[in-house]
Design a protein around this motif. Sequence first.
Motif, PDB file in Angstrom:
ATOM      1  N   UNK A 162     126.977 -26.100  36.325  1.00  0.00           N
ATOM      2  CA  UNK A 162     126.765 -24.651  36.447  1.00  0.00           C
ATOM      3  C   UNK A 162     125.522 -24.210  35.678  1.00  0.00           C
ATOM      4  N   UNK A 163     125.333 -24.736  34.476  1.00  0.00           N
ATOM      5  CA  UNK A 163     124.161 -24.370  33.672  1.00  0.00           C
ATOM      6  C   UNK A 163     122.874 -24.877  34.310  1.00  0.00           C
ATOM      7  N   UNK A 164     122.931 -26.082  34.883  1.00  0.00           N
ATOM      8  CA  UNK A 164     121.745 -26.666  35.499  1.00  0.00           C
ATOM      9  C   UNK A 164     121.322 -25.869  36.724  1.00  0.00           C
ATOM     10  N   UNK A 165     122.266 -25.591  37.620  1.00  0.00           N
ATOM     11  CA  UNK A 165     121.898 -24.877  38.842  1.00  0.00           C
ATOM     12  C   UNK A 165     121.477 -23.447  38.533  1.00  0.00           C
ATOM     13  N   UNK A 166     122.046 -22.855  37.505  1.00  0.00           N
ATOM     14  CA  UNK A 166     121.622 -21.512  37.100  1.00  0.00           C
ATOM     15  C   UNK A 166     120.171 -21.521  36.642  1.00  0.00           C
ATOM     16  N   UNK A 167     119.792 -22.523  35.849  1.00  0.00           N
ATOM     17  CA  UNK A 167     118.404 -22.633  35.386  1.00  0.00           C
ATOM     18  C   UNK A 167     117.453 -22.865  36.553  1.00  0.00           C
ATOM     19  N   UNK A 168     117.855 -23.704  37.499  1.00  0.00           N
ATOM     20  CA  UNK A 168     117.014 -23.967  38.667  1.00  0.00           C
ATOM     21  C   UNK A 168     116.817 -22.714  39.496  1.00  0.00           C
ATOM     22  N   UNK A 169     117.899 -21.993  39.763  1.00  0.00           N
ATOM     23  CA  UNK A 169     117.797 -20.795  40.592  1.00  0.00           C
ATOM     24  C   UNK A 169     117.032 -19.684  39.887  1.00  0.00           C
ATOM     25  N   UNK A 170     117.186 -19.571  38.582  1.00  0.00           N
ATOM     26  CA  UNK A 170     116.414 -18.572  37.825  1.00  0.00           C
ATOM     27  C   UNK A 170     114.919 -18.862  37.930  1.00  0.00           C
ATOM     28  N   UNK A 171     114.557 -20.125  37.808  1.00  0.00           N
ATOM     29  CA  UNK A 171     113.152 -20.522  37.932  1.00  0.00           C
ATOM     30  C   UNK A 171     112.625 -20.211  39.327  1.00  0.00           C
ATOM     31  N   UNK A 172     113.372 -20.594  40.342  1.00  0.00           N
ATOM     32  CA  UNK A 172     112.923 -20.372  41.710  1.00  0.00           C
ATOM     33  C   UNK A 172     112.857 -18.880  42.036  1.00  0.00           C
ATOM     34  N   UNK A 173     113.784 -18.119  41.494  1.00  0.00           N
ATOM     35  CA  UNK A 173     113.800 -16.674  41.753  1.00  0.00           C
ATOM     36  C   UNK A 173     112.536 -16.004  41.219  1.00  0.00           C
ATOM     37  N   UNK A 181     106.582 -25.884  44.280  1.00  0.00           N
ATOM     38  CA  UNK A 181     106.988 -25.826  42.878  1.00  0.00           C
ATOM     39  C   UNK A 181     107.681 -27.133  42.530  1.00  0.00           C
ATOM     40  N   UNK A 182     107.803 -27.387  41.225  1.00  0.00           N
ATOM     41  CA  UNK A 182     108.286 -28.686  40.753  1.00  0.00           C
ATOM     42  C   UNK A 182     109.331 -28.468  39.668  1.00  0.00           C
ATOM     43  N   UNK A 183     110.455 -29.191  39.776  1.00  0.00           N
ATOM     44  CA  UNK A 183     111.490 -29.167  38.746  1.00  0.00           C
ATOM     45  C   UNK A 183     111.799 -30.601  38.333  1.00  0.00           C
ATOM     46  N   UNK A 184     111.565 -30.902  37.060  1.00  0.00           N
ATOM     47  CA  UNK A 184     111.756 -32.252  36.532  1.00  0.00           C
ATOM     48  C   UNK A 184     112.965 -32.232  35.602  1.00  0.00           C
ATOM     49  N   UNK A 185     114.036 -32.886  36.016  1.00  0.00           N
ATOM     50  CA  UNK A 185     115.298 -32.879  35.290  1.00  0.00           C
ATOM     51  C   UNK A 185     115.493 -34.218  34.584  1.00  0.00           C
ATOM     52  N   UNK A 186     115.670 -34.177  33.266  1.00  0.00           N
ATOM     53  CA  UNK A 186     115.955 -35.404  32.494  1.00  0.00           C
ATOM     54  C   UNK A 186     114.952 -36.502  32.827  1.00  0.00           C
ATOM     55  N   UNK A 221     113.546 -29.499  32.649  1.00  0.00           N
ATOM     56  CA  UNK A 221     114.934 -29.222  32.289  1.00  0.00           C
ATOM     57  C   UNK A 221     115.543 -30.467  31.650  1.00  0.00           C
ATOM     58  N   UNK A 222     116.173 -30.295  30.479  1.00  0.00           N
ATOM     59  CA  UNK A 222     116.727 -31.451  29.759  1.00  0.00           C
ATOM     60  C   UNK A 222     117.987 -31.026  29.021  1.00  0.00           C
ATOM     61  N   UNK A 223     118.933 -31.944  28.916  1.00  0.00           N
ATOM     62  CA  UNK A 223     120.129 -31.707  28.132  1.00  0.00           C
ATOM     63  C   UNK A 223     119.862 -31.942  26.653  1.00  0.00           C
ATOM     64  N   UNK A 242     113.180 -25.767  29.567  1.00  0.00           N
ATOM     65  CA  UNK A 242     114.508 -25.192  29.344  1.00  0.00           C
ATOM     66  C   UNK A 242     115.436 -26.295  28.867  1.00  0.00           C
ATOM     67  N   UNK A 243     116.152 -26.031  27.782  1.00  0.00           N
ATOM     68  CA  UNK A 243     117.077 -26.999  27.203  1.00  0.00           C
ATOM     69  C   UNK A 243     118.505 -26.544  27.489  1.00  0.00           C
ATOM     70  N   UNK A 244     119.270 -27.402  28.130  1.00  0.00           N
ATOM     71  CA  UNK A 244     120.677 -27.121  28.387  1.00  0.00           C
ATOM     72  C   UNK A 244     121.465 -27.517  27.143  1.00  0.00           C
ATOM     73  N   UNK A 245     122.109 -26.553  26.523  1.00  0.00           N
ATOM     74  CA  UNK A 245     122.756 -26.789  25.239  1.00  0.00           C
ATOM     75  C   UNK A 245     123.888 -27.805  25.325  1.00  0.00           C
ATOM     76  N   UNK A 246     124.653 -27.768  26.410  1.00  0.00           N
ATOM     77  CA  UNK A 246     125.802 -28.659  26.536  1.00  0.00           C
ATOM     78  C   UNK A 246     125.537 -29.657  27.658  1.00  0.00           C
ATOM     79  N   UNK A 247     125.332 -30.907  27.296  1.00  0.00           N
ATOM     80  CA  UNK A 247     125.123 -31.915  28.321  1.00  0.00           C
ATOM     81  C   UNK A 247     124.107 -32.956  27.917  1.00  0.00           C
TER      82      UNK A 247
END
Length: 273
Positions: free
Chosen positions: A251-262, A112-117, A210-212, A236-241
């Motif tokens: 905290x918001x970033x790792x939550x989004x990553x873990x939700x995706x992986x789960x 799987x792939x997660x592309x942040x910013x 994933x992007x702020x 997924x857009x992180x509202x604060x950041x």
Amino acid sequence: MPKVQVNGIDLFYDIKGTGEPLLLIAGFLCDHAYWSLIMPSLISHYQVIRLDNRGMGRSSAPESPYSIKQMASDVAALLDRIGIETVHLAGHSMGGQIAQELALAYPEKVQSLMLLSSLAKGDKLFNSIIETWGDLLKSVDLKLYEKVVLPWIFTDTFYSIPGMVEGLIEFAIRYPFPPATYSLYYHSQAMLDFDTRDRLQKIHCPTLILVGKEDILTPLKFSQQLAQGIPNAELVIIERGGHGFLIESSDSVVSAMLNFLRKLKPAYTNFGF
């Protein structure tokens, strides 16, 4: 902490935790430590592998041009050397460019792939900024360099926290493994030369973008382009950041990553045994 020799260089890496392998690739001006704030949450669920890209941290810094494809090849060779066949893969900014290239060139290695910013190709503003950052350290000291770069990375809210930015600058100045001037130039040129716009449709693994919301360096439009180009990608857009949301909104970033992986884990039926 170990190093392996791959593609003619010594590549530094770090492994912590147990479970399915999760590989993290940092971006421009950063080494493996950039992921530190989210590591405790990740290693509770995964075997987390971090590395220093060539030219950064404790990896070799050859005095010759680098490319994104070359750095993706370094990662693939690292996985071969440490005996890991497939990984969940996350990359931030330039690390996301390396992750894209790895998924394209070595699809069998990427679960799987997660592309942040991150981005497929920069526009004129982005290219101008990165070109400047690649040249700037030739003319100023590291303290002034950080003062120029950080406003593009963090939000006004972050700057409003007393001592926060000053602390980051002091950390960078005192960091025992600073980048060489030429390494930043080579990394900047690698980013400028990168373009996956016509190849995104060839990425077929589950993908999170994933992007702020306040990212001014790699704004939302870059992530939207990735999400539109990669089949079935989730945005997924992180509202604060902003661009530095791994620090500012960890905290918001790792939550989004873990939700995706789960969501990727297979659903097991309870047969009563």
